[in-house]
Every structure is written in structure tokens, then in C-alpha cells.
Motif scaffolding. Structure first.
Motif, PDB file in Angstrom:
ATOM      1  N   THR A  66      43.989  27.539  47.365  1.00 32.32           N
ATOM      2  CA  THR A  66      44.552  26.595  46.400  1.00 32.32           C
ATOM      3  C   THR A  66      44.397  27.190  45.002  1.00 32.32           C
ATOM      4  OG1 THR A  66      42.471  25.433  46.001  1.00 32.32           O
ATOM      5  CG2 THR A  66      43.807  24.675  47.872  1.00 32.32           C
ATOM      6  N   PRO A  67      45.141  26.687  44.011  1.00 34.71           N
ATOM      7  CA  PRO A  67      44.986  27.210  42.649  1.00 34.71           C
ATOM      8  C   PRO A  67      43.543  27.152  42.146  1.00 34.71           C
ATOM      9  CG  PRO A  67      46.988  25.924  42.797  1.00 34.71           C
ATOM     10  CD  PRO A  67      46.273  25.744  44.107  1.00 34.71           C
ATOM     11  N   GLN A  68      42.839  26.064  42.456  1.00 30.87           N
ATOM     12  CA  GLN A  68      41.452  25.952  41.992  1.00 30.87           C
ATOM     13  C   GLN A  68      40.552  26.958  42.702  1.00 30.87           C
ATOM     14  OE1 GLN A  68      40.254  24.923  39.356  1.00 30.87           O
ATOM     15  NE2 GLN A  68      39.168  22.957  39.536  1.00 30.87           N
ATOM     16  N   GLN A  69      40.773  27.150  43.991  1.00 25.80           N
ATOM     17  CA  GLN A  69      39.995  28.150  44.722  1.00 25.80           C
ATOM     18  C   GLN A  69      40.262  29.551  44.171  1.00 25.80           C
ATOM     19  OE1 GLN A  69      41.295  27.382  48.705  1.00 25.80           O
ATOM     20  NE2 GLN A  69      39.897  25.646  49.000  1.00 25.80           N
ATOM     21  N   ALA A  70      41.510  29.824  43.818  1.00 25.38           N
ATOM     22  CA  ALA A  70      41.844  31.131  43.251  1.00 25.38           C
ATOM     23  C   ALA A  70      41.155  31.337  41.911  1.00 25.38           C
ATOM     24  CB  ALA A  70      43.358  31.261  43.095  1.00 25.38           C
ATOM     25  N   ARG A  71      41.096  30.283  41.103  1.00 23.67           N
ATOM     26  CA  ARG A  71      40.403  30.395  39.814  1.00 23.67           C
ATOM     27  C   ARG A  71      38.914  30.652  40.025  1.00 23.67           C
ATOM     28  NH1 ARG A  71      44.582  26.655  38.220  1.00 23.67           N
ATOM     29  NH2 ARG A  71      43.467  24.866  39.082  1.00 23.67           N
ATOM     30  N   VAL A  72      38.331  29.934  40.980  1.00 22.03           N
ATOM     31  CA  VAL A  72      36.917  30.151  41.281  1.00 22.03           C
ATOM     32  C   VAL A  72      36.695  31.582  41.773  1.00 22.03           C
ATOM     33  CG1 VAL A  72      35.035  29.523  42.854  1.00 22.03           C
ATOM     34  CG2 VAL A  72      36.377  27.731  41.731  1.00 22.03           C
ATOM     35  N   ALA A  73      37.565  32.048  42.667  1.00 20.58           N
ATOM     36  CA  ALA A  73      37.428  33.406  43.202  1.00 20.58           C
ATOM     37  C   ALA A  73      37.501  34.443  42.089  1.00 20.58           C
ATOM     38  CB  ALA A  73      38.520  33.670  44.236  1.00 20.58           C
ATOM     39  N   THR A  74      38.416  34.249  41.150  1.00 17.34           N
ATOM     40  CA  THR A  74      38.565  35.197  40.048  1.00 17.34           C
ATOM     41  C   THR A  74      37.311  35.232  39.180  1.00 17.34           C
ATOM     42  OG1 THR A  74      40.962  34.835  40.017  1.00 17.34           O
ATOM     43  CG2 THR A  74      39.977  35.813  38.054  1.00 17.34           C
ATOM     44  N   LEU A  75      36.734  34.072  38.925  1.00 23.71           N
ATOM     45  CA  LEU A  75      35.519  34.019  38.104  1.00 23.71           C
ATOM     46  C   LEU A  75      34.312  34.572  38.861  1.00 23.71           C
ATOM     47  CD1 LEU A  75      36.083  30.553  36.407  1.00 23.71           C
ATOM     48  CD2 LEU A  75      36.290  32.815  35.363  1.00 23.71           C
ATOM     49  N   VAL A  76      34.259  34.332  40.163  1.00 20.21           N
ATOM     50  CA  VAL A  76      33.204  34.942  40.979  1.00 20.21           C
ATOM     51  C   VAL A  76      33.312  36.463  40.895  1.00 20.21           C
ATOM     52  CG1 VAL A  76      32.409  35.332  43.353  1.00 20.21           C
ATOM     53  CG2 VAL A  76      32.910  33.004  42.572  1.00 20.21           C
ATOM     54  N   ALA A  77      34.553  36.963  40.976  1.00 16.79           N
ATOM     55  CA  ALA A  77      34.779  38.412  40.902  1.00 16.79           C
ATOM     56  C   ALA A  77      34.347  38.981  39.556  1.00 16.79           C
ATOM     57  CB  ALA A  77      36.252  38.721  41.153  1.00 16.79           C
ATOM     58  N   GLU A  78      34.416  38.164  38.509  1.00 23.96           N
ATOM     59  CA  GLU A  78      34.000  38.615  37.178  1.00 23.96           C
ATOM     60  C   GLU A  78      32.490  38.542  36.988  1.00 23.96           C
ATOM     61  OE1 GLU A  78      36.258  36.210  34.519  1.00 23.96           O
ATOM     62  OE2 GLU A  78      38.165  37.216  34.987  1.00 23.96           O
ATOM     63  N   GLY A  79      31.795  38.025  38.008  1.00 27.94           N
ATOM     64  CA  GLY A  79      30.336  37.989  37.952  1.00 27.94           C
ATOM     65  C   GLY A  79      29.746  36.711  37.406  1.00 27.94           C
ATOM     66  N   ASP A  80      30.568  35.687  37.213  1.00 26.27           N
ATOM     67  CA  ASP A  80      30.061  34.426  36.666  1.00 26.27           C
ATOM     68  C   ASP A  80      29.220  33.676  37.700  1.00 26.27           C
ATOM     69  OD1 ASP A  80      31.299  34.909  34.300  1.00 26.27           O
ATOM     70  OD2 ASP A  80      32.938  33.480  34.590  1.00 26.27           O
ATOM     71  N   ALA A  81      28.149  33.071  37.238  1.00 30.67           N
ATOM     72  CA  ALA A  81      27.320  32.224  38.094  1.00 30.67           C
ATOM     73  C   ALA A  81      28.010  30.877  38.285  1.00 30.67           C
ATOM     74  CB  ALA A  81      25.950  32.028  37.455  1.00 30.67           C
ATOM     75  N   ASN A  82      27.568  30.137  39.296  1.00 28.28           N
ATOM     76  CA  ASN A  82      28.181  28.837  39.586  1.00 28.28           C
ATOM     77  C   ASN A  82      28.159  27.911  38.374  1.00 28.28           C
ATOM     78  OD1 ASN A  82      28.613  29.742  42.147  1.00 28.28           O
ATOM     79  ND2 ASN A  82      27.112  28.401  43.140  1.00 28.28           N
TER      80      ASN A  82
END
Length: 215
Positions: free
Chosen positions: A146-162
């Protein structure tokens, strides 16, 4: 089986090269001009399997000009290009190599050198094709997010914590955890590093498209 797409407007050279390569077990398609080769390529189902062996000086389309047309058809990443050139053509070939050509052989060249370069190029092409299939598969998985999951995945890839992701997306940390778990499941990964690798692979190939709409 992968093909050597040979293009040379000199019929004698073209015939001799095709004969030599077939004697060494290569599958060869020989073409007299760039437009003729492109017309043949356009009839083939994707992905095109093979390498391109191009003379530099041809009419009505030079080897580098033909190379640009191959790039425009999306063949740059998966299909190595080898140029056959004279000494005066070196600057042209160097420019083409900056555009993705693998190498060039300066005339006169030894038959053994040409055969060795083709074997190396075909091995590289096989690796590229396998990597391309993997990237296409990952792109399909990404499309299922989903768009929100994709945004989360992108931020996870950038190294952001939850906690950081929650603040950036204005959602709860618990919801980030839910999305993150779903991303891991859908992409078939088990770590943030693997998510980062997937995102970078898709981005480098221009496959990081829009995710599926939320349902």
C-alpha cells in the motif's frame, strides 16, 4: 540460448565474422545495417537475450548511433555491446563506453581475442539477465505494498527508527510496527538492511514505482 547480434555493413567482413563465430559454437544473427538490426530486434519478445557486436563505421547508421538506439529500447542494462573499431575511431568508442558499452577491439584483432571477449560478454549478460529477473520480481512485490507501507519501507531503507518514522508520517509507533512487519512479509525479507538493499536495487533500475492503492 543467447545470440550474438552482429552488425557490419561490409558483406565480406560480416560473412567471415559470422562463419568464425558459428565455428566456435555461437548462435549468430548477422545484419548489414543498424536499421536492419533494429527491425529484427523489434520483432523479438522481451527480454532480448544476447550481446551486440557492432562495427563503428557503418552507413546509414554508425555503431555509436546504433548503440544509442539500443539504449532507447531499454537494452543498455542487460545486453553487453562490443565495438570493432579502427585506430581513428577510439574517441568515438570511448564516448560509447561511457554510455554503457562493455569494450572494443581495435582492428586488426586476433580471432582468439574476439572469441574470448564474446564469452566474457555472454557470461556477463547471463548475470545481468538473472539480476534483471530478480529486480522485476521485487518490483512486483513492491507494487503489492500500500502507499503507506511503501513510505514506511522507504524510511526503513534510509535507516530511520520506528519512532522517527512515526513522527514523519504522523502515525503511531505501533502502526509503524504493523506496517513494517507487513513490508518484511511482502518483500520476503527479515531485516532493515535487506529492505534497504531491495529499495536501492529497484531505484537503480528505475523500478521504484508507485505502490498499490490502499484498499
Amino acid at each position: 540460448m543467447s545470440t550474438v547480434f552482429l552488425c557490419d555493413d561490409d558483406p565480406g567482413v560480416r560473412g567471415a565474422l559470422a562463419f568464425l563465430l558459428r565455428q566456435h559454437g555461437f548462435q549468430v544473427q548477422a545484419h548489414a545495417s543498424g536499421p536492419e538490426l533494429l527491425a529484427a530486434i523489434d520483432t523479438l519478445a522481451a527480454p532480448v537475450r544476447g550481446v551486440f557486436l557492432l562495427d563503428v563505421r557503418m552507413e546509414p547508421m554508425s555503431g555509436p548511433e546504433l548503440h544509442e538506439q539500443l539504449i532507447a529500447r531499454g537494452l543498455k542494462e542487460r545486453n553487453p555491446v562490443i565495438f570493432l573499431s579502427g585506430h581513428a575511431d577510439v574517441p568515438l568508442v570511448v564516448a560509447a563506453m561511457r554510455r554503457g558499452a562493455v569494450t572494443f577491439l581495435e582492428k586488426p584483432y586476433a580471432d582468439e581475442a574476439l572469441v574470448a571477449q564474446l564469452h566474457e560478454a555472454l557470461a556477463r549478460e547471463a548475470d545481468w539477465q538473472a539480476e534483471g529477473r530478480r529486480a522485476d520480481f521485487l518490483a512486483g512485490l513492491w507494487q503489492d505494498l500500500t502507499p503507506q507501507q511503501a513510505r514506511v519501507a522507504t524510511l526503513v531503507a534510509e535507516g530511520d527508527a520506528n519512532k522517527t518514522i512515526a513522527r514523519k508520517l504522523a502515525i503511531s509507533e505501533r502502526m509503524v510496527e504493523v506496517h513494517r512487519a507487513r513490508v518484511f512479509e511482502r518483500l520476503g525479507v527479515d531485516s532493515a538492511a535487506a529492505v534497504a538493499t531491495t529499495v536501492e536495487k529497484l531505484r537503480s533500475r528505475g523500478l521504484l514505482g508507485q505502490a498499490a492503492p490502499a484498499s
